[in-house]
Design an enzyme around this catalytic site. Structure first.
Site, PDB file in Angstrom:
ATOM      1  N   LYS A   1       6.567  -6.624 -13.847  1.00  0.00           N
ATOM      2  CA  LYS A   1       5.913  -7.764 -14.516  1.00  0.00           C
ATOM      3  C   LYS A   1       6.372  -7.913 -15.961  1.00  0.00           C
ATOM      4  O   LYS A   1       6.758  -9.008 -16.389  1.00  0.00           O
ATOM      5  CB  LYS A   1       4.395  -7.576 -14.484  1.00  0.00           C
ATOM      6  CG  LYS A   1       3.649  -8.471 -15.448  1.00  0.00           C
ATOM      7  CD  LYS A   1       2.230  -7.996 -15.660  1.00  0.00           C
ATOM      8  CE  LYS A   1       1.577  -8.627 -16.859  1.00  0.00           C
ATOM      9  NZ  LYS A   1       1.516  -7.788 -18.056  1.00  0.00           N
ATOM     10  N   ASN A   2       6.347  -6.815 -16.725  1.00  0.00           N
ATOM     11  CA  ASN A   2       6.622  -6.971 -18.148  1.00  0.00           C
ATOM     12  C   ASN A   2       8.098  -7.196 -18.457  1.00  0.00           C
ATOM     13  O   ASN A   2       8.447  -7.605 -19.557  1.00  0.00           O
ATOM     14  CB  ASN A   2       6.018  -5.813 -18.951  1.00  0.00           C
ATOM     15  CG  ASN A   2       4.496  -5.967 -19.055  1.00  0.00           C
ATOM     16  OD1 ASN A   2       3.956  -7.038 -18.794  1.00  0.00           O
ATOM     17  ND2 ASN A   2       3.807  -4.895 -19.403  1.00  0.00           N
TER      18      ASN A   2
ATOM     19  N   CYS B   1      -4.677 -10.296 -22.327  1.00  0.00           N
ATOM     20  CA  CYS B   1      -5.811  -9.366 -22.315  1.00  0.00           C
ATOM     21  C   CYS B   1      -6.300  -9.111 -23.739  1.00  0.00           C
ATOM     22  O   CYS B   1      -5.518  -9.083 -24.681  1.00  0.00           O
ATOM     23  CB  CYS B   1      -5.405  -8.044 -21.674  1.00  0.00           C
ATOM     24  SG  CYS B   1      -4.910  -8.213 -19.958  1.00  0.00           S
TER      25      CYS B   1
ATOM     26  N   ARG C   1      -4.556  -8.462 -31.722  1.00  0.00           N
ATOM     27  CA  ARG C   1      -3.183  -8.311 -31.214  1.00  0.00           C
ATOM     28  C   ARG C   1      -2.249  -9.115 -32.109  1.00  0.00           C
ATOM     29  O   ARG C   1      -1.853 -10.231 -31.781  1.00  0.00           O
ATOM     30  CB  ARG C   1      -3.088  -8.759 -29.744  1.00  0.00           C
ATOM     31  CG  ARG C   1      -3.864  -7.861 -28.803  1.00  0.00           C
ATOM     32  CD  ARG C   1      -3.652  -8.207 -27.342  1.00  0.00           C
ATOM     33  NE  ARG C   1      -2.338  -7.837 -26.844  1.00  0.00           N
ATOM     34  CZ  ARG C   1      -1.966  -7.934 -25.571  1.00  0.00           C
ATOM     35  NH1 ARG C   1      -2.826  -8.388 -24.672  1.00  0.00           N
ATOM     36  NH2 ARG C   1      -0.757  -7.586 -25.186  1.00  0.00           N
TER      37      ARG C   1
ATOM     38  N   ASP D   1      -0.822   1.201 -20.357  1.00  0.00           N
ATOM     39  CA  ASP D   1      -1.187   0.336 -19.226  1.00  0.00           C
ATOM     40  C   ASP D   1      -1.625   1.136 -17.996  1.00  0.00           C
ATOM     41  O   ASP D   1      -1.984   0.555 -16.973  1.00  0.00           O
ATOM     42  CB  ASP D   1      -0.024  -0.605 -18.872  1.00  0.00           C
ATOM     43  CG  ASP D   1       0.255  -1.593 -20.000  1.00  0.00           C
ATOM     44  OD1 ASP D   1      -0.640  -1.795 -20.837  1.00  0.00           O
ATOM     45  OD2 ASP D   1       1.364  -2.155 -20.046  1.00  0.00           O
TER      46      ASP D   1
ATOM     47  N   ARG E   1      -2.964 -11.627 -12.166  1.00  0.00           N
ATOM     48  CA  ARG E   1      -1.959 -11.940 -13.196  1.00  0.00           C
ATOM     49  C   ARG E   1      -0.789 -10.974 -13.103  1.00  0.00           C
ATOM     50  O   ARG E   1       0.320 -11.300 -13.494  1.00  0.00           O
ATOM     51  CB  ARG E   1      -2.577 -11.748 -14.593  1.00  0.00           C
ATOM     52  CG  ARG E   1      -3.426 -12.873 -15.095  1.00  0.00           C
ATOM     53  CD  ARG E   1      -3.824 -12.589 -16.528  1.00  0.00           C
ATOM     54  NE  ARG E   1      -2.698 -11.958 -17.205  1.00  0.00           N
ATOM     55  CZ  ARG E   1      -2.786 -11.061 -18.178  1.00  0.00           C
ATOM     56  NH1 ARG E   1      -3.959 -10.677 -18.610  1.00  0.00           N
ATOM     57  NH2 ARG E   1      -1.715 -10.550 -18.730  1.00  0.00           N
TER      58      ARG E   1
HETATM   59  N1  EPU Z   1       1.569  -4.716 -33.108  1.00  0.00           N
HETATM   60  C1  EPU Z   1       1.504  -5.088 -34.419  1.00  0.00           C
HETATM   61  N2  EPU Z   1       2.234  -6.187 -34.796  1.00  0.00           N
HETATM   62  C2  EPU Z   1       3.013  -6.880 -33.944  1.00  0.00           C
HETATM   63  C3  EPU Z   1       3.074  -6.479 -32.594  1.00  0.00           C
HETATM   64  C4  EPU Z   1       2.330  -5.395 -32.197  1.00  0.00           C
HETATM   65  O1  EPU Z   1       0.805  -4.481 -35.219  1.00  0.00           O
HETATM   66  O2  EPU Z   1       3.654  -7.845 -34.364  1.00  0.00           O
HETATM   67  C5  EPU Z   1       0.798  -3.533 -32.651  1.00  0.00           C
HETATM   68  C6  EPU Z   1      -0.243  -3.883 -31.608  1.00  0.00           C
HETATM   69  O3  EPU Z   1      -1.467  -4.279 -32.200  1.00  0.00           O
HETATM   70  C7  EPU Z   1      -0.364  -2.567 -30.842  1.00  0.00           C
HETATM   71  C8  EPU Z   1       1.045  -1.997 -30.906  1.00  0.00           C
HETATM   72  O4  EPU Z   1       1.699  -2.666 -31.981  1.00  0.00           O
HETATM   73  O5  EPU Z   1      -1.226  -1.707 -31.518  1.00  0.00           O
HETATM   74  C9  EPU Z   1       1.877  -2.181 -29.672  1.00  0.00           C
HETATM   75  O6  EPU Z   1       1.872  -3.546 -29.269  1.00  0.00           O
HETATM   76  P1  EPU Z   1       3.091  -4.204 -28.469  1.00  0.00           P
HETATM   77  O7  EPU Z   1       3.680  -5.265 -29.316  1.00  0.00           O
HETATM   78  O8  EPU Z   1       3.956  -3.106 -27.965  1.00  0.00           O
HETATM   79  O9  EPU Z   1       2.328  -4.870 -27.252  1.00  0.00           O
HETATM   80  P2  EPU Z   1       2.621  -6.265 -26.581  1.00  0.00           P
HETATM   81  O10 EPU Z   1       4.077  -6.569 -26.649  1.00  0.00           O
HETATM   82  O11 EPU Z   1       1.670  -7.295 -27.060  1.00  0.00           O
HETATM   83  C10 EPU Z   1       3.171  -5.268 -24.246  1.00  0.00           C
HETATM   84  C11 EPU Z   1       2.665  -5.452 -22.848  1.00  0.00           C
HETATM   85  C12 EPU Z   1       1.297  -4.814 -22.705  1.00  0.00           C
HETATM   86  C13 EPU Z   1       1.372  -3.349 -23.114  1.00  0.00           C
HETATM   87  C14 EPU Z   1       2.002  -3.182 -24.488  1.00  0.00           C
HETATM   88  C15 EPU Z   1       2.248  -1.745 -24.874  1.00  0.00           C
HETATM   89  C16 EPU Z   1       3.659  -7.549 -22.195  1.00  0.00           C
HETATM   90  C17 EPU Z   1       3.469  -8.984 -21.928  1.00  0.00           C
HETATM   91  N3  EPU Z   1       2.567  -6.882 -22.566  1.00  0.00           N
HETATM   92  O12 EPU Z   1       2.237  -5.927 -25.087  1.00  0.00           O
HETATM   93  O13 EPU Z   1       1.014  -4.895 -21.332  1.00  0.00           O
HETATM   94  O14 EPU Z   1       0.076  -2.796 -23.142  1.00  0.00           O
HETATM   95  O15 EPU Z   1       3.260  -3.879 -24.542  1.00  0.00           O
HETATM   96  O16 EPU Z   1       3.073  -1.115 -23.947  1.00  0.00           O
HETATM   97  O17 EPU Z   1       4.750  -7.009 -22.059  1.00  0.00           O
HETATM   98  C18 EPU Z   1      -0.345  -5.043 -19.424  1.00  0.00           C
HETATM   99  O18 EPU Z   1       0.687  -5.163 -18.752  1.00  0.00           O
HETATM  100  O19 EPU Z   1      -1.482  -4.842 -18.920  1.00  0.00           O
HETATM  101  C19 EPU Z   1      -0.259  -5.131 -20.871  1.00  0.00           C
HETATM  102  C20 EPU Z   1      -1.299  -5.363 -21.643  1.00  0.00           C
END
Ligand code: EPU
Length: 433
Positions: A22-23, A117, A122, A307, A399
């Protein structure tokens, strides 16, 4: 709204095919926008997030053709910006990847703040930092994100991410692919899907190196060309089935997996007394004895994935003794604990730590899927609980999991998906269970 009804206590046996990641899919589909030609994607998971992203591309003029359920051809030869995408971009997290791909394709971007989520705040500041370093000016107002490059297009830059972020790493990498010159992105995330997105981009003509390490280097190319790409299997779907077997007992072979991607999960399950045997592209998971307590800390890859945190917590409710789970990525990923408590779980949460007093038999109850992985944890708990569990709000689960109910049923689980009007007595039965 559909619900899942689970009668717990059935062991799982047989084989299950794991779907595409998915990701990876939710990043690769937006990246297809950069491709001037026809892109064929194989091993795509059939989940609502990918459907929505493909719909977004079609609203921007792309021609989307399903070849078979896991294969789609997308022609982005004649694409344009369109505000019609906003109702959909608001619903999904991965819509933030459109910022990078729109900037790369059009030199400007218009989308909304992403949905997804809710684990507390975020932020997307690291995405914005990366795009600015590449020369874009970004505005965020009233839920709308706009970005411009002022006609000159993006230019390569050296970018240090202050936070290890999956989303920012991928977004900046996508945008850099057609930026003029060389981009170096430091302190990047290393998840398997980051490597997959880089491999996808390279197979369409990009020059991206270092994905899977701490530093990604991108040499900008003129344009991306069409091609065929097959996505990696989903690490988290596989991990969820592994925890389902750990919870319910039995022996299951998971096919279409990359065992190396699962090592962080396999190691923890082995510590709990679950047998995990790796083969080329499959693993066999067997649980035939009581589970032992463990401590788990979630971390960016190759650490234990956040996750998988709710699912492993559901399993630990059954392990003898006290387990400690520490969330190392998100501020607030324990909302589902209240739902597990309805099933008899004894869990205390303090900040980012959950203390699980195991060894208690869970009892079926009506519970809600607060988010995607929380919903998966409810299913895992329901499989080993005594009596009926009714999981509501399964739209979150759908999802990210392709046919979770059908796959579990094929392994012998007693689980059905029902629509609201089909459900006259089930919640009352669940209360009694
Ligand atoms: N963060 C920041 N600033 C940013 C981006 C992230 O401070 O600009 C922080 C976040 O608040 C968090 C950490 O960095 O504390 C990691 O966030 P990340 O950016 O890695 O998460 P994401 O890209 O929003 C993706 C996955 C999530 C998964 C996380 C961590 C997708 C669409 N989502 O989210 O997946 O939990 O990486 O591995 O790829 C899921 O599949 O259930 C899911 C939530």
């Amino acid at each position: 709204m559909d619900k899942y009804i689970i009668r717990g206590g059935k062991q799982l046996h047989g084989q299950v095919e794991i779907s595409g990641a998915k990701n990876a899919a939710v990043a690769i589909i937006p990246a297809v926008l950069m491709v001037n030609g026809v892109c064929r994607l194989e091993n795509l998971p059939q989940i609502s997030d990918t459907d929505k992203l493909l719909h977004i591309l079609s609203l921007m003029g792309a021609k989307v053709r399903y070849i078979n359920p896991g294969t789609v051809e997308v022609d982005c030869s004649h694409v344009y910006l369109s505000d019609d995408i906003f109702p959909l971009t608001r619903q999904i997290r991965a819509s933030y990847y459109l910022i990078g791909s729109m900037l790369g394709r059009f030199g400007r971007a218009r989308t909304t703040m992403p949905g997804g989520c809710n684990f507390g705040v975020r932020p997307i500041d690291q995405h914005v930092k990366g795009m600015k370093a590449l020369g874009a000016s970004i505005g965020i107002a009233r839920g709308l994100i706009t970005a411009e490059t002022g006609g000159s297009g993006l230019g390569g830059a050296r970018i240090y991410l202050d936070k290890v972020s999956v989303g920012a790493t991928i977004n900046v990498m996508i945008a850099a692919v057609t930026a003029k010159g060389r981009t170096v992105i430091e302190n990047v995330a290393k998840e398997p899907h980051i490597v997959d997105v880089a491999n996808f981009l390279n197979s369409m003509g990009a020059d991206v190196r270092g994905a899977g390490t701490d530093v990604i280097k991108v040499r900008g190319v003129e344009a991306l060309h069409g091609g065929t790409y097959s996505l990696i299997p989903d690490q988290i779907e596989a991990g969820t089935f592994m925890t389902a077997v750990a919870a319910a007992g039995g022996e299951v072979q998971l096919n279409n997996v990359i065992p190396r991607h699962l090592e962080c999960i396999s190691a923890k399950l082995r510590e709990m007394g679950v047998s995990v045997t790796e083969y080329g592209d499959s693993i066999v998971v067997k649980r035939d004895r009581p589970l032992e307590r463990v401590n788990v800390k979630t971390q960016p890859y190759p650490g234990f994935p956040t996750d998988m945190q709710p699912q492993i917590t559901a399993v630990l409710c059954q392990a003898e003794g006290t387990s400690v789970v520490t969330e190392g990525v998100w501020d607030n990923r324990y909302k589902y604990v209240n739902e597990l408590r309805k099933m008899g779980a004894e869990i205390t949460v303090s900040g980012k730590t959950a203390i699980i007093e195991g060894g208690r038999k869970l009892t079926g109850a009506p519970v809600a899927a607060c988010d995607l992985r929380a919903g998966a944890a409810m299913v895992v708990a329901g499989l080993c609980a005594e009596g009926l569990t009714v999981v509501e709000d399964v739209v979150y689960i759908e999802r990210g999991y392709q046919d979770l109910v059908g796959k579990l049923r094929s392994l012998g689980a007693d689980i059905v998906s029902v629509s609201e009007p089909d459900l006259p007595d089930a919640p009352a039965e669940a209360d009694a269970g």
